[in-house]
Design an enzyme around this catalytic site. Structure first.
Site, PDB file in Angstrom:
ATOM      1  CB  SER A 204      25.133 -19.798   7.414  1.00  0.00           C
ATOM      2  OG  SER A 204      24.554 -21.060   7.213  1.00  0.00           O
ATOM      3  CG  ASP A 359      21.018 -22.869   5.988  1.00  0.00           C
ATOM      4  OD1 ASP A 359      20.835 -23.180   4.795  1.00  0.00           O
ATOM      5  OD2 ASP A 359      22.155 -22.705   6.473  1.00  0.00           O
ATOM      6  CG  ASP A 361      23.881 -20.159   3.584  1.00  0.00           C
ATOM      7  OD1 ASP A 361      23.196 -20.846   4.369  1.00  0.00           O
ATOM      8  OD2 ASP A 361      25.112 -20.302   3.461  1.00  0.00           O
ATOM      9  CG  ASP A 363      25.040 -23.812   3.727  1.00  0.00           C
ATOM     10  OD1 ASP A 363      24.039 -23.637   4.452  1.00  0.00           O
ATOM     11  OD2 ASP A 363      26.200 -23.522   4.081  1.00  0.00           O
TER      12      ASP A 363
END
Length: 632
Positions: A204, A359, A361, A363
């Site tokens: 992440s 961010d 990734d 999410d």
């Protein structure tokens, strides 16, 4: 990075003499044997060479170099990287307390064993050539099905391939996503493909040296409202037990083939689902700067916005393509100071209306706006970057959560809004005003996303779930679309997102939140810091007496126990302190509430914001003193 304590951990002391020296020598010898055993069982040549080089360094004649190498090895072998509700996350290095192929292989073997045992095992015979299990008819129950996704960090694709090979050898029906894609696409695929489980290889927003391994359960493994969400207890402990029982990595069976690669239809279905959220009546007159912060969300967000009719979209070129080094940011997290400075500078230069930052990734979603109050606040600031000096500011996660919550609640006639216990209390008031229920959950979307009847959920750390029927997790892409359309409609009315926030203050009182955090290099200081606060909590917050001190580890409000402390002052100010679940930090979540009249003018709302900001600053100082940390 978290680890379990090892019963054979090393605690030698340099410079010891006599019996202590002998004990120290034995400790080094024991450590060396364990490192050599790990090397022998590690299937990855790079990791073997890495540890071999460190072993050679502990024989250096330079005491400083030798002790540094020993300390490095002690940490790498101080225990095993702990599998929990967040899966695995840590620095990519060789050794059991790090992220590497050996750890991933055993984690995949443990997860596969859990799925096979819990969902039933078919009549099967091993294929010793490929490590496959051949099924005999009748094939009932069906093989456990798992989807594997990955981001663009170093080793993510390798870890995903290793996982697919292990899952296939264990007899699972394995679908590997075709390329590095956002985490919400993996979460979508688990439900869309009716898979029993999903794995996303990502760290992440962690630093570049880290990687991680998220696990979702769905299909037959978890039914009901938690289907397709990240794992919660007891699943984490059950899977962890299977991982602990897995053989050494070199002995874990791996198939050479047998898994399938998802076609473009999975991503297309996700894009269609997000696109269905678009409001056809929106004017489509908005200029938007977008940054994926070197992650995998750039092309997907750009596609979603353009497909929804927004053509004035500027993707920050220096950060548009995936780059595991994240070269333009210190930390690839929109919340970190300076992370979106480049986007703000472009927004000012281009005269944009809005900044969207995901961010790596994708999410999470950050939103920045031009706020005349911020321009006034920074008027005397001669330093800093272009954005803040010109009045740009990033909205707090609670502000975006409130705006999205109001948007969703205004469209729903039933259902429930949910937020984490560290998020603002404003969402509860919004829900009540619309005749909807509200639930507070433990921190993390693994809890928020499985609430029965959920129509919207969020946590202040920039995570929003606006379409829980499709993605049972936070989704920074669908949230970005809804925020763009909200800003678009407001612009057509001559208003902004800041004006919409003022409306919420008039309706429910001004809720202002902030966060104070301390990053630790010595992880032992985190529980000590929490204990110090429990023993000596502050008696007041910004001059208002603390009337409630609640230890969240006792379990409160019907929630499971969690490591944290809640303080509530007489004036309604609240502080919640807890260790971060993904980073080596202790975090303090601060909230003040200032009454605002329903017919308050802009100047009166501005004054209320200044009053609230002053209280927050005073509370930051109080908590910094109580915790013995820097308020920076």
């Amino acid at each position: 990075m978290t680890s379990t304590d090892s019963t054979d951990s090393i605690d030698s002391t340099s410079g010891a003499t006599g019996a202590d020296a002998g004990s120290g020598a034995e400790d080094v010898a024991s450590l060396t044997r364990r490192v050599e055993a790990w090397i022998a069982d590690d299937p990855d040549a790079f990791s073997r060479n890495e540890l071999t080089a460190v072993l050679q360094t502990i024989r250096s004649e330079d005491e400083t170099v030798r002790e540094a190498a020993l300390e490095d090895l002690r940490d790498r072998f101080s225990g095993s990287l702990q599998f929990g509700t967040a899966g695995l996350r840590g620095a990519m290095q060789a050794g059991p307390n790090r992220m590497n192929r050996a750890v991933i292989l055993r984690a995949a073997a443990g997860l596969a064993a859990y799925l096979v045992d819990s969902l039933g095992e078919q009549d099967a015979q091993p294929d010793h050539k490929h490590g496959l299990l051949h099924r005999h008819e009748p094939a009932a129950p069906a093989r456990p099905k798992i989807v594997v996704g990955y981001d663009a960090r170093h080793n993510s694709h390798t870890y995903a391939l290793d996982s697919a090979a292990v899952f296939t050898a264990a007899g699972l029906d394995v679908v590997l996503l075709p390329s590095a894609l956002p985490t919400p696409v993996l979460a979508f695929a688990v439900r869309h493909l009716d898979a029993d489980a999903g794995v996303m290889v990502t760290a992440s927003h962690n630093p570049p040296a880290d990687n991680g391994y998220k696990v979702y359960l769905g299909g037959r493994a978890v039914t009901g409202s938690g289907q397709g969400a990240q794992i919660v207890p007891p699943f984490d402990a059950l899977i962890a037990a299977k991982i602990a029982a897995a053989p050494p990595a070199v002995q874990v069976p791996r198939a050479e083939e047998g898994w399938s690669i998802a076609g473009p239809e999975v991503l297309t279905a996700y894009l269609d689902a997000v696109g269905a959220l678009a409001d056809d009546t929106a004017p489509r007159d908005l200029s938007i700067v977008v940054t994926p912060l070197h992650g995998v969300g750039g092309a997907v967000v750009d596609h979603v916005l353009r497909a929804a009719g927004y053509q004035d979209v500027f993707l920050v070129p220096e950060q548009a393509d995936p780059d595991p080094a994240f070269p333009t940011v210190a930390f690839p997290n929109p919340e970190e100071p300076g992370a979106i400075d480049l986007s703000l500078a472009y927004a000012q230069t281009l005269g944009a209306d809005l900044v969207i930052a995901n961010d790596p990734d994708a999410d999470r979603c950050a939103v920045a706006v031009k706020d005349h109050r911020a321009e006034q606040d920074f008027a005397t600031n001669s330093g800093g970057d272009t954005g803040p000096r010109e009045g740009w500011r990033m909205l707090h996660g609670d502000e975006v959560g409130a705006l999205l919550g109001e948007l969703v609640a205004s469209r729903e006639t039933s259902g429930l809004l949910a937020s984490s216990i560290v998020s603002s209390r404003l969402l509860g008031r919004i829900a009540a005003a619309h005749g909807l229920d509200h639930a507070s959950t433990l921190t993390g979307f693994k809890w928020i996303s499985r609430v029965d009847g959920l129509v919207f959920g969020y946590e202040e750390a920039l995570g929003y779930c606006v379409d829980p029927g499709t993605v049972r997790d936070k989704d920074g892409i669908s949230a970005a679309l809804l925020m763009v359309q909200l800003a678009d409609r407001l612009k057509a009315q001559g208003r902004t997102l800041v004006d919409a926030l003022d409306d919420l203050a008039r309706a429910h009182g001004l809720h202002l939140t902030d966060q104070l955090s301390a990053r630790f290099t010595d992880l032992a200081q985190i529980p000590l810091t929490m204990q110090r606060l429990r023993t000596s909590p502050p008696a007041s917050l910004a001059g208002s007496a603390v009337i409630e001190t609640v230890d969240l580890s006792d379990g409160v409000d019907g929630l499971p126990p969690t490591d944290g402390l809640r303080l509530v002052a007489e004036d309604g100010s609240r502080v919640i302190v807890r260790p971060s679940g993904t980073e080596p930090k202790v975090k303090c979540y601060l909230e003040v509430i200032v009454p605002v009249a329903s017919d308050a003018s802009v100047d009166e709302v501005t004054e209320a914001r200044h009053t609230a900001a002053g209280r927050l600053q005073a509370i930051r100082a109080d908590m910094s003193s109580a915790l013995g940390i820097s308020p920076a």
